[in-house]
Design a protein around this motif. Sequence first.
Motif, PDB file in Angstrom:
ATOM      1  N   THR A  71       0.776  -1.211   0.000  1.00 57.47           N
ATOM      2  CA  THR A  71       0.000   0.000   0.000  1.00 57.47           C
ATOM      3  C   THR A  71       0.818   1.276   0.000  1.00 57.47           C
ATOM      4  OG1 THR A  71      -0.052  -0.016   2.325  1.00 57.47           O
ATOM      5  CG2 THR A  71      -1.849  -1.075   1.233  1.00 57.47           C
ATOM      6  N   THR A  72       0.160   2.381  -0.345  1.00 56.62           N
ATOM      7  CA  THR A  72       0.786   3.694  -0.304  1.00 56.62           C
ATOM      8  C   THR A  72      -0.264   4.769  -0.445  1.00 56.62           C
ATOM      9  OG1 THR A  72       1.596   2.851  -2.357  1.00 56.62           O
ATOM     10  CG2 THR A  72       3.192   3.906  -0.947  1.00 56.62           C
ATOM     11  N   GLY A 129       4.114  -3.199  -1.811  1.00 60.59           N
ATOM     12  CA  GLY A 129       3.286  -4.383  -1.736  1.00 60.59           C
ATOM     13  C   GLY A 129       3.745  -5.347  -0.665  1.00 60.59           C
ATOM     14  N   ALA A 130       3.044  -6.439  -0.575  1.00 60.36           N
ATOM     15  CA  ALA A 130       3.390  -7.448   0.406  1.00 60.36           C
ATOM     16  C   ALA A 130       2.923  -8.804  -0.074  1.00 60.36           C
ATOM     17  CB  ALA A 130       2.760  -7.125   1.755  1.00 60.36           C
ATOM     18  N   ARG A 131       3.537  -9.809   0.496  1.00 63.19           N
ATOM     19  CA  ARG A 131       3.078 -11.183   0.307  1.00 63.19           C
ATOM     20  C   ARG A 131       2.782 -11.755   1.680  1.00 63.19           C
ATOM     21  NH1 ARG A 131       2.776 -13.569  -4.289  1.00 63.19           N
ATOM     22  NH2 ARG A 131       3.597 -12.543  -6.147  1.00 63.19           N
ATOM     23  N   ILE A 132       1.614 -12.409   1.801  1.00 58.23           N
ATOM     24  CA  ILE A 132       1.216 -12.953   3.096  1.00 58.23           C
ATOM     25  C   ILE A 132       0.799 -14.409   2.934  1.00 58.23           C
ATOM     26  CG2 ILE A 132      -0.431 -12.807   5.002  1.00 58.23           C
ATOM     27  CD1 ILE A 132      -0.626  -9.868   4.522  1.00 58.23           C
ATOM     28  N   THR A 133       1.260 -15.211   3.849  1.00 57.24           N
ATOM     29  CA  THR A 133       0.818 -16.601   3.935  1.00 57.24           C
ATOM     30  C   THR A 133       0.208 -16.814   5.308  1.00 57.24           C
ATOM     31  OG1 THR A 133       2.527 -17.400   2.418  1.00 57.24           O
ATOM     32  CG2 THR A 133       1.529 -19.022   3.877  1.00 57.24           C
ATOM     33  N   ALA A 134      -1.011 -17.337   5.342  1.00 55.58           N
ATOM     34  CA  ALA A 134      -1.703 -17.606   6.603  1.00 55.58           C
ATOM     35  C   ALA A 134      -1.813 -19.107   6.797  1.00 55.58           C
ATOM     36  CB  ALA A 134      -3.089 -16.972   6.594  1.00 55.58           C
ATOM     37  N   ASP A 157      -9.691  -0.916  -2.322  1.00 55.91           N
ATOM     38  CA  ASP A 157      -9.027  -0.609  -3.589  1.00 55.91           C
ATOM     39  C   ASP A 157      -7.749  -1.406  -3.804  1.00 55.91           C
ATOM     40  OD1 ASP A 157     -10.958   1.308  -4.235  1.00 55.91           O
ATOM     41  OD2 ASP A 157      -9.878   2.889  -3.146  1.00 55.91           O
ATOM     42  N   LEU A 158      -7.484  -2.363  -2.937  1.00 59.96           N
ATOM     43  CA  LEU A 158      -6.263  -3.154  -3.048  1.00 59.96           C
ATOM     44  C   LEU A 158      -6.320  -4.108  -4.237  1.00 59.96           C
ATOM     45  CD1 LEU A 158      -5.843  -4.083   0.719  1.00 59.96           C
ATOM     46  CD2 LEU A 158      -4.393  -2.509  -0.570  1.00 59.96           C
ATOM     47  N   VAL A 159      -5.164  -4.375  -4.814  1.00 63.63           N
ATOM     48  CA  VAL A 159      -5.026  -5.404  -5.851  1.00 63.63           C
ATOM     49  C   VAL A 159      -4.628  -6.698  -5.139  1.00 63.63           C
ATOM     50  CG1 VAL A 159      -3.732  -6.155  -7.872  1.00 63.63           C
ATOM     51  CG2 VAL A 159      -4.339  -3.733  -7.604  1.00 63.63           C
ATOM     52  N   VAL A 160      -5.407  -7.747  -5.325  1.00 59.08           N
ATOM     53  CA  VAL A 160      -5.162  -9.006  -4.625  1.00 59.08           C
ATOM     54  C   VAL A 160      -4.998 -10.125  -5.644  1.00 59.08           C
ATOM     55  CG1 VAL A 160      -6.035 -10.658  -2.926  1.00 59.08           C
ATOM     56  CG2 VAL A 160      -6.544  -8.216  -2.666  1.00 59.08           C
ATOM     57  N   VAL A 161      -3.867 -10.817  -5.570  1.00 58.79           N
ATOM     58  CA  VAL A 161      -3.592 -11.946  -6.465  1.00 58.79           C
ATOM     59  C   VAL A 161      -3.149 -13.129  -5.596  1.00 58.79           C
ATOM     60  CG1 VAL A 161      -2.266 -12.807  -8.416  1.00 58.79           C
ATOM     61  CG2 VAL A 161      -2.856 -10.369  -8.294  1.00 58.79           C
ATOM     62  N   THR A 162      -3.991 -14.142  -5.522  1.00 55.27           N
ATOM     63  CA  THR A 162      -3.709 -15.293  -4.669  1.00 55.27           C
ATOM     64  C   THR A 162      -2.995 -16.388  -5.451  1.00 55.27           C
ATOM     65  OG1 THR A 162      -5.647 -14.831  -3.308  1.00 55.27           O
ATOM     66  CG2 THR A 162      -4.738 -17.041  -3.174  1.00 55.27           C
ATOM     67  N   TYR A 187      -0.315 -11.961  -3.137  1.00 59.06           N
ATOM     68  CA  TYR A 187       0.182 -10.591  -3.277  1.00 59.06           C
ATOM     69  C   TYR A 187      -0.984  -9.627  -3.146  1.00 59.06           C
ATOM     70  CZ  TYR A 187       1.168  -6.241  -5.719  1.00 59.06           C
ATOM     71  OH  TYR A 187       1.265  -4.921  -6.057  1.00 59.06           O
ATOM     72  N   VAL A 188      -0.770  -8.545  -2.413  1.00 60.99           N
ATOM     73  CA  VAL A 188      -1.761  -7.471  -2.348  1.00 60.99           C
ATOM     74  C   VAL A 188      -1.028  -6.149  -2.516  1.00 60.99           C
ATOM     75  CG1 VAL A 188      -3.597  -6.398  -1.033  1.00 60.99           C
ATOM     76  CG2 VAL A 188      -3.178  -8.842  -0.796  1.00 60.99           C
ATOM     77  N   GLY A 189      -1.484  -5.307  -3.400  1.00 60.01           N
ATOM     78  CA  GLY A 189      -0.884  -4.001  -3.634  1.00 60.01           C
ATOM     79  C   GLY A 189      -1.909  -2.900  -3.453  1.00 60.01           C
TER      80      GLY A 189
END
Length: 258
Positions: A8-9, A37-42, A64-69, A75-77
Motif C-alpha cells: 500500500t501507499t 506491496g506485500a506477500r502474506i501466507t496464513a 481498492d487493493l489489488v489481490v492476487v492469490t 500478493y496485495v498491492g
Amino acid sequence: MSQTSLATTSQLDDPAAVRHPDAAPSPTADPLTFGVGARITAAVMAADYVDVLTRALAATPTGDLVVVTGDVSTYVGGAEDDLLRYVTDLGAALAATGHHVTLVVHLSRGCPGEVVCALPGGAGPRVVAPPTTDRTGAWAAAEWALYPLADGVGAGVGPAAGAAAASDQQPDHMRDIEAAIAHARDLGTFRGSEHFVTRLEGDLADVLATAFAGWLLAGRTVQHVTSHLTVSINSPSHAARDGEPSIAPTSARAGDAA
C-alpha cells in the motif's frame, strides 16, 4: 495453504510535477508504480483450515487493493494504510476462530525490479507517514526483521546517495534498523532481539503497526526497503501467560536485524 499478500501507499503531491507541469508524474506518487506491496501466507492449525481461511478472507474487505492469490502466497498491492488495515482485519478474523494461527508477512517498497522509471539514480525515496489502526483485542507475538537495502550511508537514491558514493563511505544499514527498534521500544511492543530478529508482543494491531512503522520510517531515506514478520496468534504457549508470554526471548539486546 497460502492466503494473503498486500501492499500500500497513500497518494502524495508530486513536487516535480508542480515545478514542471508537463513532466511525467514521479514514480513515488503511485504505490503500485513504486512497487509497494506485500506477500502474506496464513497457516491455521485446524483440520478444517481451508474453510477457516476461506471464511476469514471473505470477511476481510479488499477495498481498492489489488489481490492476487497463489499457491505459495498472496500478493496485495495498494496504499500503505489500506495494507495495514487489510492485514489487521484478516488477522483479527482468524484470531476470532480461536485456532492457533501463523501469519507470514513480507513487505517491500521501491524494488528496482518493480519501479517503472528512467530517473538517474533510481526513484524516490517515498515519504509516507506510518498508519495506525484500531486495536483488535487479540494478543500476538511476532519475530520481525527489517532490511533497508541502501548502498550508501546517505540513502539508496538521490543527492545524499551520490554524496555517499563520492566519499566512498561504507553502508550503514544499522542506522535505520536501530532507529526502528528504538521506535518499537517507544510503542511498547519491543521485547528483545536475538538471532536475526526482534521479538514484538502486544495487541495484534499494535504489533503490525510497529513493523509497518519501521518499514516506512526507513523508507524516508532509502528507496528499496523490505521487512519480514512472522506472527503467532492463539498459540498454546500463550495460554499460560498472565500478562506475559510463557516463552520469552533470552536476550534484550539489539540484534543485527530489526
